[in-house]
Design a protein around this motif. Structure first.
Motif, short mmCIF file in Angstrom:
data_model
loop_
_atom_site.label_atom_id
_atom_site.label_comp_id
_atom_site.label_asym_id
_atom_site.label_seq_id
_atom_site.Cartn_x
_atom_site.Cartn_y
_atom_site.Cartn_z
N GLY B 10 9.53 6.07 -44.72
CA GLY B 10 10.95 5.87 -44.39
C GLY B 10 11.68 7.20 -44.44
O GLY B 10 11.35 8.07 -45.25
N HIS B 12 15.72 9.13 -43.94
CA HIS B 12 17.14 9.17 -43.57
C HIS B 12 17.29 10.42 -42.73
O HIS B 12 16.82 11.49 -43.12
N ARG B 32 13.64 1.77 -46.12
CA ARG B 32 12.90 1.83 -44.85
C ARG B 32 11.39 1.91 -45.11
O ARG B 32 10.59 1.31 -44.40
N ASP B 36 8.68 -0.82 -43.97
CA ASP B 36 7.55 -0.39 -43.14
C ASP B 36 6.23 -0.85 -43.77
O ASP B 36 5.30 -1.24 -43.07
#
Lengths: 145, 381
Positions: B10, B12, B32, B36
């Motif tokens: 994940g 940002h 995230r 995933d």
């Protein structure tokens, strides 16, 4: 510029010895490793038996750059990006001793090349006090870039 | 030793995010990565993470949920992310946990870093006289390297142009505008021989990874990418490092040389097997030197490698396919994990527009930072 009429930026970096300006380093009593500034233990063999050593005044330029933007202050002594003037920085190899990082008196890339002969000198240290000096290296007279 | 794999990633986006804290970005990346992996936060048995300047990583558990898990905060300069990864890898290999989260994030103010000499064992004079700059070190290292190994300014520019081209096709990158070699060469000279666009900038961003072993690895929702090894080393006497008022004349290999060799040995995979690499490109010279220090080529070979396009996306050995630090900036805590994130995407074949063509089986990552620390990892399908 003589050290007699000036104040060093810090103690223990350079001295006048026999009428000559010298950098003050240390040498390991056990393995002979040389450091600048001097330190109380040897980074090579870990010994704590080290002695002061006056370093050679002349050497060759090992690498260099030009500092072309004003460093942030602190830690830089001057907080005035408008008045900033670029300066040279390099490592000078003192034969058989150590490579010392220093300000250079030259800030023009066309006047610097690795391998050129350099000599120890003093320059005014950045900041407001005009009598404070730091060490630097300058091209040896007659040395073509 | 048990196989360890990356089962979730994940990120940002990197760049500037006013009003968003580093910890907020860490939580976004963590959620995230969990999504995933198809793993719930409550299932995570161990976590490690850190930032250099944006707070303690374990405070992010207050956002994700207080589950009581062991969480190790890591603060290890540019190797922060890789050290967190190494910690989690060791915990899983030792079978003390089956599924772990690693997170790295940061948020730095604009402009070059301004470290204080006192924090690095140096006198105030070193900073006052204008030598306390990482950019000077990188410039002087590549200046020497260019004179010893015949690397040209054109090659420095090619590295940066590649980074911005790759960054343009990476939706998470900060700098997404391609720049020509001429624009890069004619931008402002900051530290000769390096110009403005050859340097990365401190920035913001976060990355998280979910690692697993054993049954959790075999049950993974997506095909895992194995983390074959992580190794890190600090400098030896004689290596040329940042913030050094003097360096010995007798020279020693950089910590990258030893970290890379250790990572390859632990993995049982050699540098010749590497299909894709993410290398620390604090400035374009660093990528060039790290190629050889990592063992991916011989010293001096980079000139031909880079000029011939071998490190481009379509080349034999694509390097910094997500744009590297040059296009993503350097949020210190997140940077090393960004490299792993990109390798996982590429080895999965999910890198979309910037997918390196052909089968890519083995990936390599390398970070380097002050005062002489390097961390390397080997990943494979």
């Amino acid at each position: 510029m003589s050290l007699a009429a000036a104040r060093p930026i810090a103690d223990g970096l350079f001295v006048e010895a026999g009428g000559e300006l010298r950098l003050l380093g240390s040498e390991c009593d056990r393995c002979g490793a040389v450091t600048f500034p001097g330190q109380a233990s040897c980074p090579r063999c870990t010994s704590t038996d080290v002695s002061d050593r006056l370093l050679a005044r002349r050497g060759t330029l090992w690498t260099w750059t030009i500092q072309a933007f004003a460093p942030k202050s602190p830690p830089y002594a001057v907080d005035d990006p408008e008045a900033f003037e670029p300066y040279g920085v390099g490592y000078v190899e003192l034969p058989g001793e150590v490579r010392v990082e220093a300000r250079l008196t030259v800030a023009d890339p066309d006047q610097l090349r690795t391998g050129m002969a350099m000599e120890l000198t003093l320059i005014p240290a950045p900041g407001v006090e005009p009598d404070v000096v730091t060490y630097a290296f300058r091209p040896v007279d007659g040395e073509a870039p | 030793m048990s196989d360890v794999g990356v089962i979730g990633i994940g990120i940002h986006p990197f760049g500037r995010h006013p009003g968003v804290s580093g910890l907020d970005m860490a939580a976004v990346a963590a959620r995230r990565a969990l999504a995933d992996a198809g793993v719930r936060w409550e299932e995570i048995e161990f976590a490690a993470g850190g930032s250099d300047a944006a707070g303690n990583a374990d405070t992010s558990v207050a956002v994700l949920g207080l589950t009581g898990i062991p969480f190790i905060n890591v603060k290890n300069g540019c190797a922060t992310g890789a050290s967190a990864l190494a910690t989690a890898h060791a915990m899983l290999s030792a079978q003390t946990a089956d599924v772990a989260l690693v997170v790295g994030f940061d948020k730095h103010p604009p402009g070059a870093f301004n470290p204080l000499p006192e924090d690095w064992g140096l006198g105030a004079w070193y900073g006052e006289t204008g030598m306390m700059l990482t950019t000077q070190f990188f410039a002087m290292k590549i200046q020497r390297y260019m004179s010893e190994h015949g690397i040209t300014a054109s090659t420095l520019a090619k590295v940066a142009a590649k980074a911005f081209r790759n960054g343009a096709s990476n939706p998470n990158a900060w700098r997404r505008k391609p720049l020509s070699e001429q624009e890069i060469l004619s931008s402002r000279m900051l530290n000769h021989p390096l110009t403005q666009y050859m340097f990365c900038s401190p920035g913001e961003g976060a990355v998280a990874l979910v690692l697993a072993r054993g049954q959790r690895l075999r049950d993974a929702a997506s095909r895992p990418v194995y983390l074959r090894s992580v190794a890190f080393r600090t400098r030896r006497f004689g290596s040329f490092e940042v913030f050094s008022p003097s360096i010995p004349i007798e020279s020693a290999p950089s910590p990258t040389v030893e970290a890379a060799a250790a990572a390859f040995e632990q993995a049982g995979i050699g540098p010749d097997d590497v299909d894709i690499a993410q290398l620390q490109d604090t400035e374009s010279g660093a990528e060039i030197m790290h190629l050889a220090e990592s063992g991916l080529c011989q010293h001096g070979e980079q000139e031909l490698l880079i000029q011939s396009g071998a490190t481009e996306l379509s080349g034999r050995l694509p390097v910094n396919t997500d744009g590297g630090c040059l296009a993503n900036g350097e949020p210190i805590g997140a940077s090393g994990l960004r490299q792993v994130h990109e390798i996982v995407l590429q080895l999965r074949g999910e890198a979309a527009e910037r997918q390196a063509p052909g089968p890519r089986r083995v990936g390599f990552t390398q970070v380097y930072g002050a005062p002489g620390v390097s961390a390397c990892a080997v990943l494979s399908r």
